[in-house]
Write an enzyme that holds these catalytic residues in place. Structure first.
Site, PDB file in Angstrom:
ATOM      1  N   CYS A  87       0.733  -1.327  -0.079  1.00  8.93           N
ATOM      2  CA  CYS A  87       0.024   0.004  -0.035  1.00  8.93           C
ATOM      3  C   CYS A  87       0.732   1.259  -0.025  1.00  8.93           C
ATOM      4  CB  CYS A  87      -0.561   0.380   1.253  1.00  8.93           C
ATOM      5  SG  CYS A  87      -1.891  -1.524   1.477  1.00  8.93           S
ATOM      6  N   LYS A 123       6.658  -4.176  -4.419  1.00  9.12           N
ATOM      7  CA  LYS A 123       7.989  -4.075  -4.314  1.00  9.12           C
ATOM      8  C   LYS A 123       8.683  -4.293  -2.997  1.00  9.12           C
ATOM      9  CE  LYS A 123      11.941  -2.576  -5.965  1.00  9.12           C
ATOM     10  NZ  LYS A 123      12.898  -3.773  -6.645  1.00  9.12           N
ATOM     11  N   HIS A 143      18.289 -36.446  -8.787  1.00  6.48           N
ATOM     12  CA  HIS A 143      17.743 -37.058  -7.786  1.00  6.48           C
ATOM     13  C   HIS A 143      15.897 -36.738  -7.731  1.00  6.48           C
ATOM     14  CE1 HIS A 143      21.320 -38.020  -5.927  1.00  6.48           C
ATOM     15  NE2 HIS A 143      21.811 -36.953  -6.150  1.00  6.48           N
ATOM     16  N   ARG A 188       5.275  -0.099  -6.200  1.00  5.65           N
ATOM     17  CA  ARG A 188       5.163  -0.711  -4.901  1.00  5.65           C
ATOM     18  C   ARG A 188       4.180  -1.981  -5.079  1.00  5.65           C
ATOM     19  NH1 ARG A 188       6.739   2.611  -0.091  1.00  5.65           N
ATOM     20  NH2 ARG A 188       5.210   1.514   1.089  1.00  5.65           N
ATOM     21  N   TRP A 194      -2.973  -2.615  -1.519  1.00  7.62           N
ATOM     22  CA  TRP A 194      -2.677  -4.217  -1.787  1.00  7.62           C
ATOM     23  C   TRP A 194      -3.385  -4.852  -0.817  1.00  7.62           C
ATOM     24  CZ3 TRP A 194       0.287  -8.324   0.195  1.00  7.62           C
ATOM     25  CH2 TRP A 194       0.600  -9.284  -0.467  1.00  7.62           C
ATOM     26  N   ASN A 210      -1.716   2.216   5.959  1.00  3.32           N
ATOM     27  CA  ASN A 210      -0.714   1.155   5.480  1.00  3.32           C
ATOM     28  C   ASN A 210      -0.566   0.120   6.748  1.00  3.32           C
ATOM     29  OD1 ASN A 210      -0.782   2.234   2.962  1.00  3.32           O
ATOM     30  ND2 ASN A 210       1.433   2.799   3.125  1.00  3.32           N
ATOM     31  N   GLY A 211      -0.489  -0.910   6.681  1.00  6.63           N
ATOM     32  CA  GLY A 211      -0.142  -2.180   7.665  1.00  6.63           C
ATOM     33  C   GLY A 211      -1.219  -2.946   7.983  1.00  6.63           C
ATOM     34  N   LYS A 240      13.354 -14.269 -11.204  1.00  4.35           N
ATOM     35  CA  LYS A 240      13.240 -13.336 -12.071  1.00  4.35           C
ATOM     36  C   LYS A 240      12.329 -14.054 -13.276  1.00  4.35           C
ATOM     37  CE  LYS A 240      14.376 -11.052 -10.663  1.00  4.35           C
ATOM     38  NZ  LYS A 240      14.983 -10.815  -9.019  1.00  4.35           N
ATOM     39  N   GLU A 277       8.581 -14.629 -11.582  1.00  2.12           N
ATOM     40  CA  GLU A 277       7.571 -13.317 -11.046  1.00  2.12           C
ATOM     41  C   GLU A 277       7.251 -12.366 -12.200  1.00  2.12           C
ATOM     42  OE1 GLU A 277       9.749 -10.702  -8.523  1.00  2.12           O
ATOM     43  OE2 GLU A 277      11.565 -10.879  -9.264  1.00  2.12           O
ATOM     44  N   GLU A 316      17.860 -17.389  -8.474  1.00  5.08           N
ATOM     45  CA  GLU A 316      17.573 -16.083  -8.718  1.00  5.08           C
ATOM     46  C   GLU A 316      17.006 -15.726 -10.328  1.00  5.08           C
ATOM     47  OE1 GLU A 316      17.027 -13.314  -7.343  1.00  5.08           O
ATOM     48  OE2 GLU A 316      17.277 -11.740  -8.501  1.00  5.08           O
TER      49      GLU A 316
HETATM   50  O1  M6R Z   1      13.335  -4.919  -0.284  1.00  5.69           O
HETATM   51  P1  M6R Z   1      13.873  -6.196   0.048  1.00  5.69           P
HETATM   52  O2  M6R Z   1      15.271  -6.362  -0.288  1.00  5.69           O
HETATM   53  O3  M6R Z   1      13.867  -6.445   1.426  1.00  5.69           O
HETATM   54  O4  M6R Z   1      12.913  -7.150  -0.846  1.00  5.69           O
HETATM   55  C1  M6R Z   1      12.843  -8.581  -0.526  1.00  5.69           C
HETATM   56  C2  M6R Z   1      11.955  -9.324  -1.582  1.00  5.69           C
HETATM   57  O5  M6R Z   1      10.777  -8.785  -1.393  1.00  5.69           O
HETATM   58  C3  M6R Z   1      12.594  -8.987  -2.971  1.00  5.69           C
HETATM   59  O6  M6R Z   1      13.766  -9.342  -3.050  1.00  5.69           O
HETATM   60  C4  M6R Z   1      11.537  -9.735  -3.987  1.00  5.69           C
HETATM   61  O7  M6R Z   1      11.878 -11.013  -3.906  1.00  5.69           O
HETATM   62  C5  M6R Z   1      11.943  -9.267  -5.455  1.00  5.69           C
HETATM   63  N1  M6R Z   1      10.796  -8.769  -6.070  1.00  5.69           N
HETATM   64  C6  M6R Z   1      12.465 -10.206  -6.429  1.00  5.69           C
HETATM   65  O8  M6R Z   1      12.930  -9.710  -7.492  1.00  5.69           O
END
Ligand code: M6R
Length: 616
Positions: free
Chosen positions: A2, A611, A511, A27, A74, A100-101, A492, A495, A488
């Site tokens: 949010c 984000k 395995h 975000r 959100w 927010n929260g 990527k 997502e 990673e």
């Molecule tokens: O702001 P942060 O580095 O703590 O965020 C952690 C994860 O939410 C963030 O890396 C997330 O996995 C990314 N969207 C991946 O691309």
């Protein structure tokens, strides 16, 4: 997650609020709303969907006024509907609130309010807070600004959980009240106008002078000034900070997406992560922000690295680097699990929490738990004004500049760079020779050029990506330092393109994973020229023997062996083994980006994602 933007001044509030919300789009959100004060009433517009939908709604039914609050939601409590979008009202309909929260005890509070006859329009926890503030104000004997602040204070004392809030009331047309606990909130200082935002990027085009609110602080903001107090009712001091962020930093420039811009910023961001931190003279890294003497660092017996998502993958590369260069036992832990585990941590365990945003709720909770247990806890953050940066005992800033794309890119390579510096420093105060230290420094200084060479291959990588864009499942394999890169790369891809992707250590194939191999399931092997190159080659053969297409990421000079058996090969320049994760991860960022673009996905705003994940 949010976002909040508030404005009080002399200009029309709605366009400023919409522009601020647009800057918070990155975000992640599913609905948005605006409330302004005009002619003794609160006018509100809310829409499910994009800010553009809200803008259209305001275009067809304009709202005026020079004071207002706004929000991107959100969903956590209650479905994605217009009713659940913020702002929410109190019983009188005169008070509007954005939040927010999470209000954890909202259910019991709501039941109590309902018994008193309060009727709710939404399923949200937020509406309960709006009713609590309104009830406290309506019970007060005064109708003053001070009484409204007191009502906010009264309501906040009744809730448990986290909040960043903005409140307006029809009887106070030039006033916004903000408060925070656990969710960031910043106050922007202008001339004859003030702002409230959950993220400074929302207001940086108006002012760079800001005050970051601390937990349990309440701000009463008018066009001419503001006052701060605490939830306990005490006065609060503040510092005005001039933020080091320009309008340009938070714009896309000529790039089609923030993600692509940020991928291309990595020559600079990695350079900035190293700037002033490499000492040729002492053949080591200089990291003053750790706030630890060499003697203290030498007594560290164990290191725990924790974070979420991409930050945890960077930590896993760090685990290899620290153990390789410094021989200090190192362990990585999901921040979301850290609190609930009983990790055996001796008193000489050093904890690093890693977070680009510095606001990730799980990582913040891990930081607090680690400190509660008495461990020295350091942060590796990008956002210097974040809660994690402020609450850590010290740490290292990434200096990557704002990262807006939801898919983390430059933050990963900056985190790995910072961890390499930490590994070098820890190694040099232990057994690493000065000759080895000097060699590592010289190697690290070649990184910007090596990154530039990888970026120059974008078109070649894009062509490969387009060939595999229709895959439904993709596997990513790597060994040692490049195993976290496989994780990673898979993250990527899934997502931003929604292709099912998983990462494994290459040898794990046999395995179980190998059951997934068929002609429709491409495997991406990260196989640079390193100590395990030939082991990777054998694993590639195993996939090829079962008819699976293979894309290999290798090293120039070793491409021949890969080309003989792989369907496609992308080569990084020759590089020392410890730097390969930075280069191979950039290849995979470009690969995922171009697949997502080919599929027409909304790269910067992937579905369901935020984000900065500020709820547990
Ligand atoms: O702001 P942060 O580095 O703590 O965020 C952690 C994860 O939410 C963030 O890396 C997330 O996995 C990314 N969207 C991946 O691309």
């Amino acid at each position: 997650m949010c976002g909040i933007v508030g404005y009080v001044g002399r200009a029309e509030a709605a366009p400023i609020l919409l522009e601020g919300l647009r800057r918070l789009e990155y975000r992640g959100y599913d609905s948005a709303g605006v409330a302004t004060l005009e002619e003794g009433c609160v006018s509100v517009r809310k829409e499910v969907g994009r800010i553009d939908d809200l803008k259209k709604a305001i275009g067809s039914h304009p709202i005026g006024g020079t004071t207002g609050i706004s929000h991107t939601r959100w969903a956590t409590h209650g479905k994605v509907t217009r009713e659940n979008a913020h702002p929410h009202f109190d019983r009188s309909g005169k008070l509007a609130l954005v939040h927010n929260g999470v209000i954890e005890n909202y259910a019991s509070l709501r039941a109590q309010l309902e018994e008193e006859g309060h009727i709710f329009q939404s399923q949200t926890d937020t509406e309960v807070l709006a009713h609590l503030v309104g009830r406290a104000f309506d019970r007060s004997s005064e109708r003053t600004q001070g009484a409204l602040v007191a009502a906010v204070r009264d309501a906040l004392r009744q809730v448990t959980g986290t909040y960043g809030i903005g409140v307006v009331h029809a009887e106070f047309p030039g006033l916004i009240i903000g408060a925070r606990r656990g969710s960031p909130l910043v106050l922007g200082i202008g001339k004859g106008e003030h702002f409230l935002a959950s993220d400074v990027s929302a207001i940086v085009s108006h002012t760079r002078d800001v005050v970051y609110l601390n937990d349990y602080e309440i701000a009463a903001i008018t066009e001419d000034g503001f006052t701060l107090s605490t939830v306990e009712g005490l006065g609060a001091d503040y510092n005005v900070t001039t933020v080091d962020m320009t309008d340009e930093d938070v714009g896309k420039g000529d790039y089609t997406h923030f993600m692509l811009k940020e991928i291309h910023e990595q020559v600079r961001s990695v350079t900035d992560a190293m700037r002033g931190r490499l000492s040729h003279e002492e053949a080591t890294a200089k990291l003053g922000g750790l706030n630890m003497t060499n003697a203290e660092l030498r007594s560290v017996e164990r290191i725990v690295l924790t974070g979420c998502g991409t930050a945890l993958h960077a930590a896993m590369v760090g685990e290899y680097l620290i153990e390789h260069l410094a021989q200090v036992p190192t362990e990585c832990e999901f921040a979301s699990e850290f609190r609930y585990r009983n990790l055996p941590m001796t008193k000489d365990t050093l904890v690093f929490v890693m977070s680009q945003s510095g606001e990730t709720a799980d990582t913040l909770a891990a930081l607090r738990e680690s400190k509660r247990k008495g461990h020295r806890t350091l942060g590796i953050c990008n956002n210097v004004a974040s809660t994690i940066a402020r609450e850590s005992d010290g740490g290292v800033y990434m200096h990557a500049g704002p990262e807006i794309g939801v898919a983390a890119t430059k933050s990963f390579t900056s985190q790995v760079t910072v961890l390499a510096l930490i590994a070098l420093l820890l190694g040099r105060i232990r057994n690493l020779s000065s000759a080895a230290g000097s060699r590592i420094i010289s190697e690290m200084e070649t990184l910007p050029d090596l990154i530039a060479k990888v970026l120059a291959k974008e078109e070649e990588i894009a062509a490969v990506a387009r060939r595999y864009a229709q895959a439904k499942v993709m596997l990513f394999m790597g060994r040692q330092l490049n195993y976290p890169v496989a994780l990673e790369g898979a993250l990527k891809l899934k997502e931003i393109s929604y292709i099912a992707a998983s990462g494994y250590p290459s040898a794990e194939l046999k395995h179980g994973v190998i059951a997934l191999v068929n002609a429709e399931t491409p495997s991406v092997f990260i196989a640079p020229d390193d100590a395990v190159f030939h082991k990777n080659l054998s694993n590639i053969e195993e996939v090829k023997a079962r008819g699976g297409p293979v894309i290999a990421i290798g090293t120039e000079g070793k491409g021949g062996e890969l080309s003989l058996i792989c369907d496609d090969v992308i080569l990084i320049p020759q590089a020392p083994e410890i730097l390969t994760p930075i280069l191979t991860s950039i290849v995979l960022q470009i690969f995922a980006y171009h697949i997502a673009v080919e599929l027409g996905c909304d790269v910067d705003k992937p579905r369901n994602l935020a984000k900065s994940v500020t709820v547990e």
